[in-house]
Design a protein around this motif. Structure first.
Motif, PDB file in Angstrom:
ATOM      1  N   TYR A  76      16.513 -14.600  29.911  1.00 60.00           N
ATOM      2  CA  TYR A  76      17.158 -14.039  28.717  1.00 60.00           C
ATOM      3  C   TYR A  76      17.253 -15.141  27.673  1.00 60.00           C
ATOM      4  CZ  TYR A  76      20.155 -10.886  26.120  1.00 60.00           C
ATOM      5  OH  TYR A  76      20.653 -10.028  25.168  1.00 60.00           O
ATOM      6  N   PRO A  77      17.094 -14.788  26.404  1.00 62.83           N
ATOM      7  CA  PRO A  77      17.181 -15.799  25.342  1.00 62.83           C
ATOM      8  C   PRO A  77      18.647 -16.102  25.007  1.00 62.83           C
ATOM      9  CG  PRO A  77      16.659 -13.664  24.379  1.00 62.83           C
ATOM     10  CD  PRO A  77      16.698 -13.462  25.874  1.00 62.83           C
ATOM     11  N   TRP A  79      22.006 -17.421  23.671  1.00 63.15           N
ATOM     12  CA  TRP A  79      22.465 -18.137  22.495  1.00 63.15           C
ATOM     13  C   TRP A  79      23.683 -18.974  22.900  1.00 63.15           C
ATOM     14  CZ3 TRP A  79      20.734 -19.834  18.134  1.00 63.15           C
ATOM     15  CH2 TRP A  79      21.631 -20.434  17.243  1.00 63.15           C
ATOM     16  N   ASP A 102      13.239 -18.304  22.933  1.00 58.54           N
ATOM     17  CA  ASP A 102      12.156 -17.636  22.206  1.00 58.54           C
ATOM     18  C   ASP A 102      12.106 -17.974  20.721  1.00 58.54           C
ATOM     19  OD1 ASP A 102      14.124 -16.025  21.077  1.00 58.54           O
ATOM     20  OD2 ASP A 102      13.110 -14.143  21.555  1.00 58.54           O
ATOM     21  N   THR A 346      28.265 -10.816  30.449  1.00 60.00           N
ATOM     22  CA  THR A 346      28.367 -11.882  29.434  1.00 60.00           C
ATOM     23  C   THR A 346      27.528 -13.113  29.777  1.00 60.00           C
ATOM     24  OG1 THR A 346      30.324 -12.799  30.526  1.00 60.00           O
ATOM     25  CG2 THR A 346      30.685 -11.213  28.745  1.00 60.00           C
TER      26      THR A 346
ATOM     27  N   THR B   3      30.566 -12.584  24.385  1.00 60.28           N
ATOM     28  CA  THR B   3      30.022 -11.254  24.114  1.00 60.28           C
ATOM     29  C   THR B   3      29.129 -10.838  25.275  1.00 60.28           C
ATOM     30  OG1 THR B   3      28.084 -12.169  22.977  1.00 60.28           O
ATOM     31  CG2 THR B   3      30.029 -11.635  21.625  1.00 60.28           C
ATOM     32  N   PRO B   4      28.938  -9.534  25.470  1.00 59.45           N
ATOM     33  CA  PRO B   4      29.536  -8.421  24.722  1.00 59.45           C
ATOM     34  C   PRO B   4      30.939  -8.078  25.228  1.00 59.45           C
ATOM     35  CG  PRO B   4      28.024  -7.591  26.378  1.00 59.45           C
ATOM     36  CD  PRO B   4      27.935  -9.083  26.443  1.00 59.45           C
ATOM     37  N   VAL B 245      20.663 -12.581  19.503  1.00 55.93           N
ATOM     38  CA  VAL B 245      20.065 -13.604  20.373  1.00 55.93           C
ATOM     39  C   VAL B 245      18.582 -13.847  20.091  1.00 55.93           C
ATOM     40  CG1 VAL B 245      21.720 -13.266  22.258  1.00 55.93           C
ATOM     41  CG2 VAL B 245      19.585 -11.925  22.217  1.00 55.93           C
ATOM     42  N   SER B 246      17.964 -12.964  19.319  1.00 57.76           N
ATOM     43  CA  SER B 246      16.528 -13.098  19.067  1.00 57.76           C
ATOM     44  C   SER B 246      16.225 -12.351  17.773  1.00 57.76           C
ATOM     45  CB  SER B 246      15.748 -12.497  20.245  1.00 57.76           C
ATOM     46  OG  SER B 246      14.351 -12.521  20.022  1.00 57.76           O
ATOM     47  N   ILE B 253      17.486  -8.689  18.181  1.00 55.08           N
ATOM     48  CA  ILE B 253      18.042  -8.269  19.465  1.00 55.08           C
ATOM     49  C   ILE B 253      19.499  -8.710  19.529  1.00 55.08           C
ATOM     50  CG2 ILE B 253      17.858  -8.495  21.991  1.00 55.08           C
ATOM     51  CD1 ILE B 253      15.323  -7.310  20.813  1.00 55.08           C
ATOM     52  N   VAL B 254      20.385  -7.792  19.933  1.00 55.57           N
ATOM     53  CA  VAL B 254      21.762  -8.194  20.249  1.00 55.57           C
ATOM     54  C   VAL B 254      21.998  -7.993  21.740  1.00 55.57           C
ATOM     55  CG1 VAL B 254      22.635  -7.716  17.924  1.00 55.57           C
ATOM     56  CG2 VAL B 254      22.775  -5.940  19.691  1.00 55.57           C
ATOM     57  N   ASP B 255      23.003  -8.715  22.248  1.00 59.53           N
ATOM     58  CA  ASP B 255      23.179  -8.796  23.700  1.00 59.53           C
ATOM     59  C   ASP B 255      24.045  -7.674  24.297  1.00 59.53           C
ATOM     60  OD1 ASP B 255      25.646  -9.632  22.815  1.00 59.53           O
ATOM     61  OD2 ASP B 255      25.630 -11.567  23.842  1.00 59.53           O
ATOM     62  N   GLU B 288      18.776  -3.086  29.565  1.00 66.30           N
ATOM     63  CA  GLU B 288      20.093  -3.269  30.181  1.00 66.30           C
ATOM     64  C   GLU B 288      20.961  -4.267  29.416  1.00 66.30           C
ATOM     65  OE1 GLU B 288      19.427  -3.648  34.564  1.00 66.30           O
ATOM     66  OE2 GLU B 288      17.552  -2.692  33.966  1.00 66.30           O
ATOM     67  N   HIS B 289      20.337  -5.297  28.856  1.00 74.14           N
ATOM     68  CA  HIS B 289      21.119  -6.313  28.132  1.00 74.14           C
ATOM     69  C   HIS B 289      20.568  -6.613  26.744  1.00 74.14           C
ATOM     70  CE1 HIS B 289      23.588  -7.179  31.647  1.00 74.14           C
ATOM     71  NE2 HIS B 289      22.485  -7.067  32.357  1.00 74.14           N
ATOM     72  N   HIS B 290      19.691  -5.759  26.265  1.00 72.92           N
ATOM     73  CA  HIS B 290      19.126  -5.936  24.929  1.00 72.92           C
ATOM     74  C   HIS B 290      19.301  -4.616  24.165  1.00 72.92           C
ATOM     75  CE1 HIS B 290      16.555  -8.449  27.565  1.00 72.92           C
ATOM     76  NE2 HIS B 290      16.143  -9.141  26.537  1.00 72.92           N
TER      77      HIS B 290
END
Lengths: 346, 346
Positions: A76-77, A79, A102, A346, B3-4, B245-246, B253-255, B288-290
């Motif tokens: 996973y990217p 942050w 990424d 998380t 997060t989240p 995150v990307s 992309i958010v987590d 699932e996480h994006h």
């Protein structure tokens, strides 16, 4: 037992674990199963005992749950917010940790946060989620190296394999993208020895440039895999036992809805899941606590109070909704495994 | 905070609670909110303080969690297995309990299991899930009465209101079905004084023959309600805070993925949820996480590490995936409420 509840057939599970371990060994690939599917230390232990080189996880929380595996890749990217940075630093002292990256900007932030952290550059091989285009992987790797991270290679998730007949194309895309990205790293004098890909639908085809694969769903199977043709009914290890609570003609309702099964339903799915003991049935609708099942004419509708085994569409969602897995062998309950990483988002 | 995470704006929540209480009072309807949405005793307490006559729940487990409400209707065709029977009997000594029934066979089983239990006959008003056709309600009620149950009336869920422009039709169906079913009970000399229906999309139109309504989602709102036009952005009380995150072009992309938001996505939905602070954005895919978010050309893409508020499609699923709700007022965290009935599926 009160329905609905989630059952794992330990014999089917063990056969699935062995089969994938043998497949990876036969192809000379490292197997790094994705623990997001089972979220269970007991199953991780079995995977490692069968030769897995480590685990894949999706979040820092999952890495914390599975730190005893010794070797964990967060695919996973990440942050590195201040809170994440503190957790990542703690983990590096406890486990051989590797994360995804990424972009040059993320690499710089990660390098400041956790100097020396091992990273794989995420490549977009056609799923168009996170990851850079293969031709951009070199620049990200160079930035990571300059930022003080330890570049070990590249990874991708060929998620576009999740559709009927798409597996071969996705495997070709995966191999081409990883090859191009790895060549870019090598051209910059950087380590590209890890080329990680794979998923349950592509595991049977994986090869080419890959050195490692990361399937997750194979441990349990699910209705999606059955409908994709990448798993047989006899490889479905996880089901939800549900009670028939209402019936009308060829339609009946069982008490396992989306709050137990999950609501995942790809456009190509035949419905909201399947019934293990009646492949002809279709789940035409899912509410939170109702699955609406329709049987073809001529099929006997089960009685009120009867219990049936429902195969969820996407087992990762089902497991993440459960507190425990009821483990059976030969139909007898032999154990209960906690879903330790449930909700570890998380 | 990592997060989240799931946030509830207490001011918006309270305004939603007051508004629905006033609407029910203005129409002379009893308000029995569905607690499946919030699963939180703190919110139930507020609903009751604003005049709710009791709560609706979907499962016996939820009834156990909310027994302090004093008056609970399980809007579900419970099948009285031996384990369920024991729990229902215990509950009848603790709370004014009422359950649904939709067949003569279930009525007979329930009557043997819990003599005297109050029931409402479930009627299918067009959603075609559980419930009998209105013309069959009389026979079920007679069977229930003969079985020693206490018949109090009829109920329905007009779930076919969940589609753009379908609310008026569903309300008409609901009213007609409950009227016909209630008349059948009355013709057999049975009590039909409760005629319970309603849902958040139909709450603004409810009337006719109804004596009680059971909306759930109105407490928080969600992207489905916004897209149906039954709630405004300023009525959305629950959001998931997620980190970027990307990013790539107009895509980022958010987590927060389906393991946090839930995977619910009706065919008419614009995507996998919405962004509260950017209505123009579309969530084009959920893993699932994006969450994959796309912005129209010309809109500034947020920075890596920036935090955004995601509005889930179906808030009931989101709450059931969370262990706690972070309560804010004016942007400040003031409390944390446990999701006490999370996973209360049995």
């Amino acid at each position: 037992m009160l329905t609905p509840y989630v059952t794992v057939d330990a014999d089917v599970l063990d056969a699935n674990l062995r089969s994938m371990a043998e497949r990876a060994a036969a192809r000379g690939l490292a197997l790094r199963p994705h623990a997001k599917t089972h979220k269970s230390p007991e199953i991780a232990r079995r995977q490692l005992a069968l030769g897995a080189t480590g685990l894949t996880v999706a979040t820092v929380s999952e890495a914390e749950v599975f730190r005893d595996a010794g070797d964990v890749f967060i695919a996973y990217p990440i942050w590195p917010s201040p809170e994440q940075t503190a957790r990542l630093r703690a983990l590096t002292g406890q486990v051989n940790l590797r994360v995804g990256v990424d972009s040059a900007e993320s690499a710089e932030a990660l390098g400041r946060a956790v100097p020396g952290l091992e990273v794989l550059v995420e490549v977009d091989s056609g799923h168009h989620r996170s990851g850079v285009a293969p031709e951009a992987a070199g620049a990200v790797a160079v930035a990571a190296d300059k930022a003080g991270l330890t570049v070990r290679g590249v990874f991708t998730f060929p998620g576009h394999a999740y559709g009927p007949g798409r597996q071969s194309l996705a495997v070709a895309d995966e191999s081409a993208a990883l090859s191009e990205a790895a060549a870019a790293l090598t051209a910059h004098g950087l380590d590209a020895s890890v080329r990680s890909g794979g998923s349950t639908p592509t595991a049977g085809l994986a090869g080419g440039t890959l050195t490692e694969m990361r399937p997750g769903v194979y441990v349990f199977g699910d209705a999606q895999q059955v409908e994709l043709g990448t798993c047989g009914w006899d490889q479905v290890a996880l089901t939800v036992t549900a009670t028939v609570v209402s019936r009308s003609g060829q339609r009946f309702i069982v008490d396992a809805g989306s709050k137990v099964l999950g609501a995942d339903q790809q456009a190509w799915a035949t419905g909201g899941g399947r019934l293990l003991d009646c492949p002809e049935a279709r789940i035409t609708a899912l509410s939170e606590h109702h699955a609406t099942v329709v049987l073809p004419d001529g099929h006997d509708v089960p009685s009120l109070g009867e219990r049936l085994r429902v195969v969820p569409n996407h087992v990762c969602a089902t497991v993440n909704l459960a507190d425990e897995l009821i483990v059976v062998t030969g139909g007898e309950v032999v154990d209960r495994w906690p879903v330790t990483a449930r909700g570890a988002n998380t």
